[in-house]
Design a protein around this motif. Sequence first.
Motif, PDB file in Angstrom:
ATOM      1  N   LYS A  26     -37.177  30.033 -23.874  1.00  9.53           N
ATOM      2  CA  LYS A  26     -38.200  29.907 -22.833  1.00  9.53           C
ATOM      3  C   LYS A  26     -38.634  28.459 -22.599  1.00  9.53           C
ATOM      4  CE  LYS A  26     -40.046  34.524 -23.813  1.00  9.53           C
ATOM      5  NZ  LYS A  26     -41.251  35.334 -24.134  1.00  9.53           N
ATOM      6  N   VAL A  27     -38.173  27.553 -23.448  1.00  7.58           N
ATOM      7  CA  VAL A  27     -38.565  26.150 -23.305  1.00  7.58           C
ATOM      8  C   VAL A  27     -37.963  25.548 -22.037  1.00  7.58           C
ATOM      9  CG1 VAL A  27     -38.360  23.828 -24.300  1.00  7.58           C
ATOM     10  CG2 VAL A  27     -38.877  25.765 -25.778  1.00  7.58           C
ATOM     11  N   VAL A  28     -38.800  24.839 -21.283  1.00  7.78           N
ATOM     12  CA  VAL A  28     -38.365  24.148 -20.066  1.00  7.78           C
ATOM     13  C   VAL A  28     -38.452  22.649 -20.340  1.00  7.78           C
ATOM     14  CG1 VAL A  28     -38.829  23.723 -17.624  1.00  7.78           C
ATOM     15  CG2 VAL A  28     -39.178  26.016 -18.594  1.00  7.78           C
ATOM     16  N   GLN A  29     -37.303  21.962 -20.291  1.00 10.59           N
ATOM     17  CA  GLN A  29     -37.275  20.527 -20.577  1.00 10.59           C
ATOM     18  C   GLN A  29     -37.176  19.704 -19.293  1.00 10.59           C
ATOM     19  OE1 GLN A  29     -34.970  19.112 -24.014  1.00 10.59           O
ATOM     20  NE2 GLN A  29     -34.356  21.235 -24.388  1.00 10.59           N
ATOM     21  N   SER A  30     -37.887  20.132 -18.274  1.00  9.82           N
ATOM     22  CA  SER A  30     -37.904  19.402 -17.004  1.00  9.82           C
ATOM     23  C   SER A  30     -39.311  19.435 -16.433  1.00  9.82           C
ATOM     24  CB  SER A  30     -36.912  20.024 -16.012  1.00  9.82           C
ATOM     25  OG  SER A  30     -37.214  21.393 -15.791  1.00  9.82           O
ATOM     26  N   ASP A  31     -39.562  18.567 -15.470  1.00  7.56           N
ATOM     27  CA  ASP A  31     -40.888  18.480 -14.857  1.00  7.56           C
ATOM     28  C   ASP A  31     -41.141  19.695 -13.972  1.00  7.56           C
ATOM     29  OD1 ASP A  31     -41.392  16.021 -16.055  1.00  7.56           O
ATOM     30  OD2 ASP A  31     -40.469  14.906 -14.409  1.00  7.56           O
ATOM     31  N   THR A  32     -42.309  20.290 -14.152  1.00  7.95           N
ATOM     32  CA  THR A  32     -42.665  21.483 -13.365  1.00  7.95           C
ATOM     33  C   THR A  32     -43.906  21.268 -12.503  1.00  7.95           C
ATOM     34  OG1 THR A  32     -44.039  22.378 -15.163  1.00  7.95           O
ATOM     35  CG2 THR A  32     -41.703  22.994 -15.144  1.00  7.95           C
ATOM     36  N   GLU A  33     -44.592  20.127 -12.700  1.00  9.84           N
ATOM     37  CA  GLU A  33     -45.842  19.873 -11.985  1.00  9.84           C
ATOM     38  C   GLU A  33     -45.667  18.719 -11.006  1.00  9.84           C
ATOM     39  OE1 GLU A  33     -48.353  22.125 -12.906  1.00  9.84           O
ATOM     40  OE2 GLU A  33     -46.555  22.849 -13.939  1.00  9.84           O
ATOM     41  N   ARG A  34     -46.413  18.777  -9.934  1.00 10.18           N
ATOM     42  CA  ARG A  34     -46.283  17.738  -8.904  1.00 10.18           C
ATOM     43  C   ARG A  34     -46.673  16.359  -9.446  1.00 10.18           C
ATOM     44  NH1 ARG A  34     -48.334  18.322  -2.620  1.00 10.18           N
ATOM     45  NH2 ARG A  34     -47.507  16.317  -1.904  1.00 10.18           N
ATOM     46  N   TRP A  35     -47.738  16.298 -10.279  1.00  4.94           N
ATOM     47  CA  TRP A  35     -48.198  15.000 -10.790  1.00  4.94           C
ATOM     48  C   TRP A  35     -47.129  14.316 -11.648  1.00  4.94           C
ATOM     49  CZ3 TRP A  35     -48.132  14.555 -16.028  1.00  4.94           C
ATOM     50  CH2 TRP A  35     -48.286  15.713 -16.800  1.00  4.94           C
ATOM     51  N   GLN A  36     -46.254  15.114 -12.250  1.00  9.79           N
ATOM     52  CA  GLN A  36     -45.215  14.544 -13.107  1.00  9.79           C
ATOM     53  C   GLN A  36     -44.199  13.741 -12.306  1.00  9.79           C
ATOM     54  OE1 GLN A  36     -43.888  18.263 -14.740  1.00  9.79           O
ATOM     55  NE2 GLN A  36     -45.224  18.146 -16.532  1.00  9.79           N
ATOM     56  N   GLN A  37     -44.110  14.029 -11.026  1.00 10.70           N
ATOM     57  CA  GLN A  37     -43.114  13.377 -10.182  1.00 10.70           C
ATOM     58  C   GLN A  37     -43.684  12.188  -9.410  1.00 10.70           C
ATOM     59  OE1 GLN A  37     -41.303  16.581  -7.852  1.00 10.70           O
ATOM     60  NE2 GLN A  37     -41.653  17.973  -9.571  1.00 10.70           N
ATOM     61  N   GLU A  38     -44.989  11.961  -9.549  1.00  9.52           N
ATOM     62  CA  GLU A  38     -45.628  10.841  -8.860  1.00  9.52           C
ATOM     63  C   GLU A  38     -45.469   9.559  -9.669  1.00  9.52           C
ATOM     64  OE1 GLU A  38     -46.960  10.899  -5.882  1.00  9.52           O
ATOM     65  OE2 GLU A  38     -46.627  13.040  -5.610  1.00  9.52           O
ATOM     66  N   PRO A  39     -45.207   8.425  -9.001  1.00 11.18           N
ATOM     67  CA  PRO A  39     -45.011   7.148  -9.713  1.00 11.18           C
ATOM     68  C   PRO A  39     -46.180   6.787 -10.640  1.00 11.18           C
ATOM     69  CG  PRO A  39     -44.344   6.946  -7.430  1.00 11.18           C
ATOM     70  CD  PRO A  39     -45.006   8.287  -7.553  1.00 11.18           C
ATOM     71  N   GLY A  40     -47.405   6.997 -10.185  1.00 10.44           N
ATOM     72  CA  GLY A  40     -48.568   6.677 -11.004  1.00 10.44           C
ATOM     73  C   GLY A  40     -49.209   7.896 -11.634  1.00 10.44           C
ATOM     74  N   LEU A  41     -48.443   8.991 -11.730  1.00 10.81           N
ATOM     75  CA  LEU A  41     -48.953  10.260 -12.273  1.00 10.81           C
ATOM     76  C   LEU A  41     -50.184  10.732 -11.498  1.00 10.81           C
ATOM     77  CD1 LEU A  41     -48.590   9.372 -16.068  1.00 10.81           C
ATOM     78  CD2 LEU A  41     -47.053  10.822 -14.713  1.00 10.81           C
ATOM     79  N   ALA A  42     -50.193  10.428 -10.201  1.00 12.73           N
ATOM     80  CA  ALA A  42     -51.309  10.827  -9.348  1.00 12.73           C
ATOM     81  C   ALA A  42     -51.469  12.339  -9.352  1.00 12.73           C
ATOM     82  CB  ALA A  42     -51.075  10.329  -7.920  1.00 12.73           C
ATOM     83  N   GLY A  43     -52.710  12.786  -9.487  1.00 12.20           N
ATOM     84  CA  GLY A  43     -52.980  14.215  -9.545  1.00 12.20           C
ATOM     85  C   GLY A  43     -53.256  14.696 -10.961  1.00 12.20           C
ATOM     86  N   LEU A  44     -52.915  13.865 -11.949  1.00 10.93           N
ATOM     87  CA  LEU A  44     -53.230  14.210 -13.332  1.00 10.93           C
ATOM     88  C   LEU A  44     -54.680  13.814 -13.611  1.00 10.93           C
ATOM     89  CD1 LEU A  44     -52.470  15.186 -16.138  1.00 10.93           C
ATOM     90  CD2 LEU A  44     -51.584  12.895 -16.641  1.00 10.93           C
ATOM     91  N   GLU A  45     -55.494  14.783 -13.938  1.00 15.63           N
ATOM     92  CA  GLU A  45     -56.921  14.542 -14.165  1.00 15.63           C
ATOM     93  C   GLU A  45     -57.347  14.715 -15.622  1.00 15.63           C
ATOM     94  OE1 GLU A  45     -58.987  13.519 -11.849  1.00 15.63           O
ATOM     95  OE2 GLU A  45     -57.520  13.619 -10.213  1.00 15.63           O
ATOM     96  N   ARG A  46     -56.718  15.670 -16.332  1.00 14.11           N
ATOM     97  CA  ARG A  46     -57.200  15.987 -17.687  1.00 14.11           C
ATOM     98  C   ARG A  46     -56.033  16.100 -18.670  1.00 14.11           C
ATOM     99  NH1 ARG A  46     -59.166  18.875 -13.933  1.00 14.11           N
ATOM    100  NH2 ARG A  46     -57.731  20.606 -14.380  1.00 14.11           N
ATOM    101  N   VAL A  47     -56.126  15.340 -19.755  1.00 11.17           N
ATOM    102  CA  VAL A  47     -55.118  15.391 -20.814  1.00 11.17           C
ATOM    103  C   VAL A  47     -55.814  15.793 -22.111  1.00 11.17           C
ATOM    104  CG1 VAL A  47     -53.608  13.699 -19.744  1.00 11.17           C
ATOM    105  CG2 VAL A  47     -55.375  12.928 -21.311  1.00 11.17           C
ATOM    106  N   ALA A  48     -55.145  16.631 -22.884  1.00  7.23           N
ATOM    107  CA  ALA A  48     -55.735  17.116 -24.131  1.00  7.23           C
ATOM    108  C   ALA A  48     -54.960  16.593 -25.329  1.00  7.23           C
ATOM    109  CB  ALA A  48     -55.749  18.646 -24.147  1.00  7.23           C
ATOM    110  N   GLY A  49     -55.652  16.553 -26.459  1.00  6.93           N
ATOM    111  CA  GLY A  49     -55.026  16.211 -27.726  1.00  6.93           C
ATOM    112  C   GLY A  49     -55.484  17.210 -28.776  1.00  6.93           C
ATOM    113  N   ALA A  50     -54.566  17.641 -29.625  1.00  4.32           N
ATOM    114  CA  ALA A  50     -54.900  18.602 -30.674  1.00  4.32           C
ATOM    115  C   ALA A  50     -54.476  18.047 -32.028  1.00  4.32           C
ATOM    116  CB  ALA A  50     -54.218  19.940 -30.417  1.00  4.32           C
ATOM    117  N   ASP A  51     -55.319  18.290 -33.029  1.00  5.39           N
ATOM    118  CA  ASP A  51     -55.019  17.792 -34.369  1.00  5.39           C
ATOM    119  C   ASP A  51     -55.671  18.706 -35.396  1.00  5.39           C
ATOM    120  OD1 ASP A  51     -54.003  15.407 -36.080  1.00  5.39           O
ATOM    121  OD2 ASP A  51     -56.052  15.725 -36.777  1.00  5.39           O
ATOM    122  N   ILE A  52     -55.059  18.797 -36.566  1.00  5.93           N
ATOM    123  CA  ILE A  52     -55.623  19.574 -37.662  1.00  5.93           C
ATOM    124  C   ILE A  52     -55.718  18.688 -38.898  1.00  5.93           C
ATOM    125  CG2 ILE A  52     -55.288  21.547 -39.209  1.00  5.93           C
ATOM    126  CD1 ILE A  52     -53.954  23.036 -36.979  1.00  5.93           C
TER     127      ILE A  52
END
Length: 286
Positions: A26-52
């Motif tokens: 089920k893993v997809v190793q390609s871009d699926t979101e519009r922001w991923q294809q923008e030169p400046g990652l335009a449209g990306l608003e929120r990034v998360a980080g997880a740690d234990i």
Amino acid sequence: MNEKQEEDETEELQRWRREQLELKSKVVQSDTERWQQEPGLAGLERVAGADISFSKKNEGQACVSLVVLEFPTLQVSLVSKMLDQVVYESCEMVFMTASYVPGYLAFREVKPIATALTALCKSRPQLAPQVIFVDGNGVLHPRGFGLACHLGVLVDLPCIGVAKDLLCVDGLEKDDHHRAKVKMLKTAGDSFPLVGISGKTLGTALLGCSGCSNPVYISVGHRISLDTATRLALACFRYRVPEPIRQADIRSREFLRLRKQGGVSVDQRSKLGANNSTADQPHGKD
């Protein structure tokens, strides 16, 4: 360990292996979101980080930390050196029932991280992340299905694996040749591909800042290409580790420290990581 315990453990590992191989499809190793294809990652608003982070007194007890940062504000803060804009954070104690087994980290850590993400999406859907950085590997894994892949598939979100040490798979080794290439990384953004003997590119060794002596190892988790994962990671560095993971790490460690001192108040929890003494060092959880 008696024969019955060894047999049970073997059966459990076989079950885990089957689950990994099933979910791997089920893993997809390609871009699926519009922001991923923008030169400046335009449209990306929120990034998360997880740690234990794990308790030193009780290895079964751990703090699961999830943070969400506003991406445009994060980029500004990296330039101006202002405090990063963390718009959401959670720290919860959990008890790990599964032991750590090399190659099967997800079966110890993925469930509490996924639970934290689900809780966020239900309680604050407007802050749901568009991509998640995970302290662990993605396809750079013995079976091509590390923690970042497992989490990405379970929550169906773009996910990036970030490891601080090279996992030696598919002929990749921390040998003289690898060390020589690492020494050639001098400036923030310097990198080289991790190509296995199979011919597959499994990840990227990426230097986060000019003062760092060691790179981190970026690999695809789910629903993102390696090029975009590397590009986004590079946009999130202040020190050695991408800021979303670094902020999650700071908060999980601080949560454990405050808990050891006698509890964590709501006010203290809102300030986790703001004045951590190790926050300005290029470090990571090794």
